[in-house]
Motif scaffolding. Structure first.
Motif, PDB file in Angstrom:
ATOM      1  N   HIS A   1     -10.746  22.154  22.133  1.00 52.45           N
ATOM      2  CA  HIS A   1     -12.161  21.777  21.993  1.00 52.45           C
ATOM      3  C   HIS A   1     -12.863  22.749  21.056  1.00 52.45           C
ATOM      4  CE1 HIS A   1     -11.657  18.931  25.248  1.00 52.45           C
ATOM      5  NE2 HIS A   1     -11.058  19.897  25.936  1.00 52.45           N
ATOM      6  N   LEU A   2     -12.267  22.957  19.893  1.00 48.30           N
ATOM      7  CA  LEU A   2     -12.712  23.992  18.968  1.00 48.30           C
ATOM      8  C   LEU A   2     -12.931  23.420  17.582  1.00 48.30           C
ATOM      9  CD1 LEU A   2     -12.968  27.115  18.438  1.00 48.30           C
ATOM     10  CD2 LEU A   2     -10.558  27.034  17.828  1.00 48.30           C
ATOM     11  N   THR A   3     -14.055  23.767  16.984  1.00 49.02           N
ATOM     12  CA  THR A   3     -14.326  23.447  15.594  1.00 49.02           C
ATOM     13  C   THR A   3     -14.766  24.733  14.916  1.00 49.02           C
ATOM     14  OG1 THR A   3     -15.041  21.219  16.136  1.00 49.02           O
ATOM     15  CG2 THR A   3     -15.704  22.063  14.001  1.00 49.02           C
ATOM     16  N   GLY A   4     -14.168  25.048  13.787  1.00 48.54           N
ATOM     17  CA  GLY A   4     -14.536  26.252  13.058  1.00 48.54           C
ATOM     18  C   GLY A   4     -14.980  25.916  11.653  1.00 48.54           C
ATOM     19  N   ILE A   5     -16.037  26.587  11.235  1.00 49.04           N
ATOM     20  CA  ILE A   5     -16.552  26.407   9.883  1.00 49.04           C
ATOM     21  C   ILE A   5     -16.694  27.793   9.271  1.00 49.04           C
ATOM     22  CG2 ILE A   5     -18.465  25.582   8.476  1.00 49.04           C
ATOM     23  CD1 ILE A   5     -19.080  23.607  10.774  1.00 49.04           C
ATOM     24  N   LEU A   6     -16.020  28.014   8.176  1.00 53.32           N
ATOM     25  CA  LEU A   6     -16.086  29.288   7.464  1.00 53.32           C
ATOM     26  C   LEU A   6     -16.737  29.030   6.120  1.00 53.32           C
ATOM     27  CD1 LEU A   6     -15.361  32.286   7.135  1.00 53.32           C
ATOM     28  CD2 LEU A   6     -13.131  31.543   6.259  1.00 53.32           C
ATOM     29  N   LEU A   7     -17.887  29.633   5.908  1.00 53.32           N
ATOM     30  CA  LEU A   7     -18.608  29.482   4.648  1.00 53.32           C
ATOM     31  C   LEU A   7     -18.539  30.805   3.888  1.00 53.32           C
ATOM     32  CD1 LEU A   7     -21.792  27.696   6.043  1.00 53.32           C
ATOM     33  CD2 LEU A   7     -19.805  26.628   4.996  1.00 53.32           C
ATOM     34  N   THR A   8     -18.064  30.758   2.664  1.00 47.77           N
ATOM     35  CA  THR A   8     -17.998  31.956   1.837  1.00 47.77           C
ATOM     36  C   THR A   8     -18.463  31.625   0.429  1.00 47.77           C
ATOM     37  OG1 THR A   8     -15.771  31.643   0.957  1.00 47.77           O
ATOM     38  CG2 THR A   8     -15.938  32.701   3.110  1.00 47.77           C
ATOM     39  N   GLN A   9     -18.705  32.654  -0.339  1.00 46.29           N
ATOM     40  CA  GLN A   9     -19.019  32.473  -1.748  1.00 46.29           C
ATOM     41  C   GLN A   9     -17.834  32.883  -2.610  1.00 46.29           C
ATOM     42  OE1 GLN A   9     -22.690  34.521  -2.570  1.00 46.29           O
ATOM     43  NE2 GLN A   9     -23.908  32.910  -1.661  1.00 46.29           N
ATOM     44  N   VAL A  10     -16.681  33.032  -1.978  1.00 49.25           N
ATOM     45  CA  VAL A  10     -15.460  33.421  -2.675  1.00 49.25           C
ATOM     46  C   VAL A  10     -14.490  32.251  -2.612  1.00 49.25           C
ATOM     47  CG1 VAL A  10     -13.536  35.045  -2.711  1.00 49.25           C
ATOM     48  CG2 VAL A  10     -15.799  35.816  -2.000  1.00 49.25           C
ATOM     49  N   GLY A  11     -14.003  31.837  -3.737  1.00 48.66           N
ATOM     50  CA  GLY A  11     -13.041  30.742  -3.761  1.00 48.66           C
ATOM     51  C   GLY A  11     -11.676  31.192  -3.293  1.00 48.66           C
ATOM     52  N   ALA A  12     -10.795  30.262  -3.104  1.00 48.54           N
ATOM     53  CA  ALA A  12      -9.434  30.565  -2.642  1.00 48.54           C
ATOM     54  C   ALA A  12      -8.562  31.107  -3.764  1.00 48.54           C
ATOM     55  CB  ALA A  12      -8.812  29.316  -2.032  1.00 48.54           C
ATOM     56  N   SER A  13      -9.157  31.383  -4.916  1.00 43.59           N
ATOM     57  CA  SER A  13      -8.366  31.849  -6.056  1.00 43.59           C
ATOM     58  C   SER A  13      -8.088  33.346  -6.013  1.00 43.59           C
ATOM     59  CB  SER A  13      -9.090  31.504  -7.360  1.00 43.59           C
ATOM     60  OG  SER A  13     -10.364  32.127  -7.391  1.00 43.59           O
TER      61      SER A  13
ATOM     62  N   MET B   1      -7.694  34.577   0.945  1.00 44.55           N
ATOM     63  CA  MET B   1      -6.700  34.031   1.867  1.00 44.55           C
ATOM     64  C   MET B   1      -6.570  34.916   3.111  1.00 44.55           C
ATOM     65  SD  MET B   1      -6.173  31.285   0.388  1.00 44.55           S
ATOM     66  CE  MET B   1      -5.027  30.600   1.536  1.00 44.55           C
ATOM     67  N   HIS B   2      -6.702  36.231   2.933  1.00 45.53           N
ATOM     68  CA  HIS B   2      -6.701  37.139   4.082  1.00 45.53           C
ATOM     69  C   HIS B   2      -7.933  36.895   4.948  1.00 45.53           C
ATOM     70  CE1 HIS B   2      -3.254  39.507   2.852  1.00 45.53           C
ATOM     71  NE2 HIS B   2      -3.757  39.547   1.629  1.00 45.53           N
ATOM     72  N   LEU B   3      -9.059  36.653   4.308  1.00 39.90           N
ATOM     73  CA  LEU B   3     -10.295  36.367   5.037  1.00 39.90           C
ATOM     74  C   LEU B   3     -10.145  35.126   5.898  1.00 39.90           C
ATOM     75  CD1 LEU B   3     -13.360  36.820   5.547  1.00 39.90           C
ATOM     76  CD2 LEU B   3     -13.751  35.353   3.557  1.00 39.90           C
TER      77      LEU B   3
END
Length: 41
Positions: free
Chosen positions: A8-20, A25-27
């Motif tokens: 019953h879990l939903t996670g939202i991670l908002l960043t200003q850093v792309g996956a590039s 990826m560590h974050l």
């Protein structure tokens, strides 16, 4: 955004850093690790 119906879990991670960048990826990994540790406590 990620959902885990079994926990019953939903996670939202908002960043200003792309996956590039390697650090992003560590974050993402650390975010999910911390989230699941919080529900185990």
């Amino acid at each position: 955004t990620y959902a885990d119906p079994a926990h019953h879990l939903t996670g939202i991670l908002l960043t200003q850093v792309g996956a590039s960048t390697p650090d992003s990826m560590h974050l993402i990994h650390d975010f999910w690790t911390t989230l699941y540790q919080a529900i185990d406590d």
